[in-house]
Design a protein around this motif. Sequence first.
Motif, PDB file in Angstrom:
ATOM      1  N   VAL A  62       0.840  -1.201   0.000  1.00 31.43           N
ATOM      2  CA  VAL A  62       0.000   0.000   0.000  1.00 31.43           C
ATOM      3  C   VAL A  62       0.879   1.256   0.000  1.00 31.43           C
ATOM      4  N   GLY A  63       1.903   1.283   0.861  1.00 32.44           N
ATOM      5  CA  GLY A  63       2.819   2.420   0.882  1.00 32.44           C
ATOM      6  C   GLY A  63       3.569   2.581  -0.425  1.00 32.44           C
ATOM      7  N   TYR A  64       3.954   1.462  -1.010  1.00 30.20           N
ATOM      8  CA  TYR A  64       4.670   1.490  -2.295  1.00 30.20           C
ATOM      9  C   TYR A  64       3.773   2.052  -3.401  1.00 30.20           C
ATOM     10  N   SER A  65       2.490   1.720  -3.363  1.00 31.60           N
ATOM     11  CA  SER A  65       1.583   2.250  -4.384  1.00 31.60           C
ATOM     12  C   SER A  65       1.438   3.768  -4.247  1.00 31.60           C
ATOM     13  N   PHE A  66       1.447   4.282  -3.016  1.00 30.41           N
ATOM     14  CA  PHE A  66       1.441   5.741  -2.829  1.00 30.41           C
ATOM     15  C   PHE A  66       2.752   6.354  -3.308  1.00 30.41           C
ATOM     16  N   LEU A  67       3.861   5.633  -3.128  1.00 30.36           N
ATOM     17  CA  LEU A  67       5.152   6.127  -3.605  1.00 30.36           C
ATOM     18  C   LEU A  67       5.167   6.213  -5.127  1.00 30.36           C
ATOM     19  N   VAL A  68       4.575   5.241  -5.781  1.00 32.94           N
ATOM     20  CA  VAL A  68       4.499   5.261  -7.244  1.00 32.94           C
ATOM     21  C   VAL A  68       3.698   6.479  -7.713  1.00 32.94           C
ATOM     22  N   LYS A  69       2.657   6.839  -6.953  1.00 33.32           N
ATOM     23  CA  LYS A  69       1.839   8.003  -7.294  1.00 33.32           C
ATOM     24  C   LYS A  69       2.484   9.316  -6.857  1.00 33.32           C
ATOM     25  N   LYS A  70       3.679   9.229  -6.246  1.00 29.37           N
ATOM     26  CA  LYS A  70       4.447  10.377  -5.749  1.00 29.37           C
ATOM     27  C   LYS A  70       3.715  11.140  -4.651  1.00 29.37           C
ATOM     28  N   LYS A  71       2.971  10.416  -3.832  1.00 27.91           N
ATOM     29  CA  LYS A  71       2.340  10.990  -2.643  1.00 27.91           C
ATOM     30  C   LYS A  71       3.237  10.652  -1.458  1.00 27.91           C
ATOM     31  N   PHE A  72       4.334  11.405  -1.352  1.00 26.03           N
ATOM     32  CA  PHE A  72       5.392  11.088  -0.409  1.00 26.03           C
ATOM     33  C   PHE A  72       4.943  11.168   1.048  1.00 26.03           C
ATOM     34  N   LYS A  73       4.104  12.159   1.377  1.00 21.62           N
ATOM     35  CA  LYS A  73       3.704  12.351   2.773  1.00 21.62           C
ATOM     36  C   LYS A  73       2.916  11.161   3.314  1.00 21.62           C
ATOM     37  N   ALA A  75       3.191   7.945   1.742  1.00 17.30           N
ATOM     38  CA  ALA A  75       3.956   6.731   1.445  1.00 17.30           C
ATOM     39  C   ALA A  75       5.083   6.472   2.435  1.00 17.30           C
ATOM     40  N   ILE A  76       5.851   7.490   2.762  1.00 18.41           N
ATOM     41  CA  ILE A  76       7.066   7.289   3.551  1.00 18.41           C
ATOM     42  C   ILE A  76       6.761   6.734   4.943  1.00 18.41           C
ATOM     43  N   PRO A  77       5.803   7.292   5.692  1.00 20.64           N
ATOM     44  CA  PRO A  77       5.523   6.687   7.009  1.00 20.64           C
ATOM     45  C   PRO A  77       5.024   5.247   6.920  1.00 20.64           C
ATOM     46  N   ILE A  78       4.198   4.960   5.925  1.00 21.82           N
ATOM     47  CA  ILE A  78       3.694   3.593   5.778  1.00 21.82           C
ATOM     48  C   ILE A  78       4.841   2.639   5.468  1.00 21.82           C
ATOM     49  N   ILE A  79       5.746   3.059   4.613  1.00 22.77           N
ATOM     50  CA  ILE A  79       6.885   2.213   4.244  1.00 22.77           C
ATOM     51  C   ILE A  79       7.773   1.955   5.459  1.00 22.77           C
ATOM     52  N   PHE A  80       8.043   2.980   6.246  1.00 20.64           N
ATOM     53  CA  PHE A  80       8.884   2.777   7.425  1.00 20.64           C
ATOM     54  C   PHE A  80       8.189   1.926   8.487  1.00 20.64           C
ATOM     55  N   VAL A  81       6.908   2.174   8.700  1.00 21.21           N
ATOM     56  CA  VAL A  81       6.174   1.409   9.718  1.00 21.21           C
ATOM     57  C   VAL A  81       6.064  -0.059   9.335  1.00 21.21           C
ATOM     58  N   SER A  82       5.990  -0.361   8.067  1.00 23.04           N
ATOM     59  CA  SER A  82       5.938  -1.768   7.657  1.00 23.04           C
ATOM     60  C   SER A  82       7.324  -2.356   7.444  1.00 23.04           C
ATOM     61  N   GLY A  83       8.309  -1.549   7.105  1.00 22.71           N
ATOM     62  CA  GLY A  83       9.647  -2.056   6.822  1.00 22.71           C
ATOM     63  C   GLY A  83      10.431  -2.447   8.055  1.00 22.71           C
ATOM     64  N   ILE A  84      10.308  -1.661   9.111  1.00 26.90           N
ATOM     65  CA  ILE A  84      11.076  -1.961  10.323  1.00 26.90           C
ATOM     66  C   ILE A  84      10.619  -3.268  10.970  1.00 26.90           C
ATOM     67  N   PRO A  85       9.326  -3.530  11.160  1.00 33.61           N
ATOM     68  CA  PRO A  85       8.934  -4.840  11.708  1.00 33.61           C
ATOM     69  C   PRO A  85       9.158  -5.993  10.734  1.00 33.61           C
TER      70      PRO A  85
END
Length: 123
Positions: A62-73, A75-85
């Motif tokens: 889900v975060g990656y799909s926001f990153l593809v759409k360039k919605k950084f605000k 995408a980035i928190p979702i990516i970090f919250v899912s990437g660290i665990p």
Amino acid sequence: MELFKSKYNWSLITGGIAILFSLVVQVFTTRNAFSFQYSDNLKTPIMIMTVASLIFIISFVVGYSFLVKKKFKIAIPIIFVSGIPAFIFVHIFAGMFMVICGILGKAAEIDARQENAETEKKN
């Protein structure tokens, strides 16, 4: 302009690698979890870990799909919250690629902001 595209492209590449790697790991984990060769004491924790890892993979997608759409605000928190665990629940390399994707995405966001500020100054 080129630097932004480079960081953004590398962010997309590492995110794609993270998705592919985590899906491969998830397939083998799910297959092993449903093999029922574990004792009764281990079945429940293994199933919980399998479900948790699936949730983190889905949230990363889900975060990656926001990153593809360039919605950084978003995408980035979702990516970090899912990437660290994902380091714990999925696999260390999948989590590493997820976090690298987030770091490069954050760098691309900062470059995009600077680029927008420079174009506003010119106008």
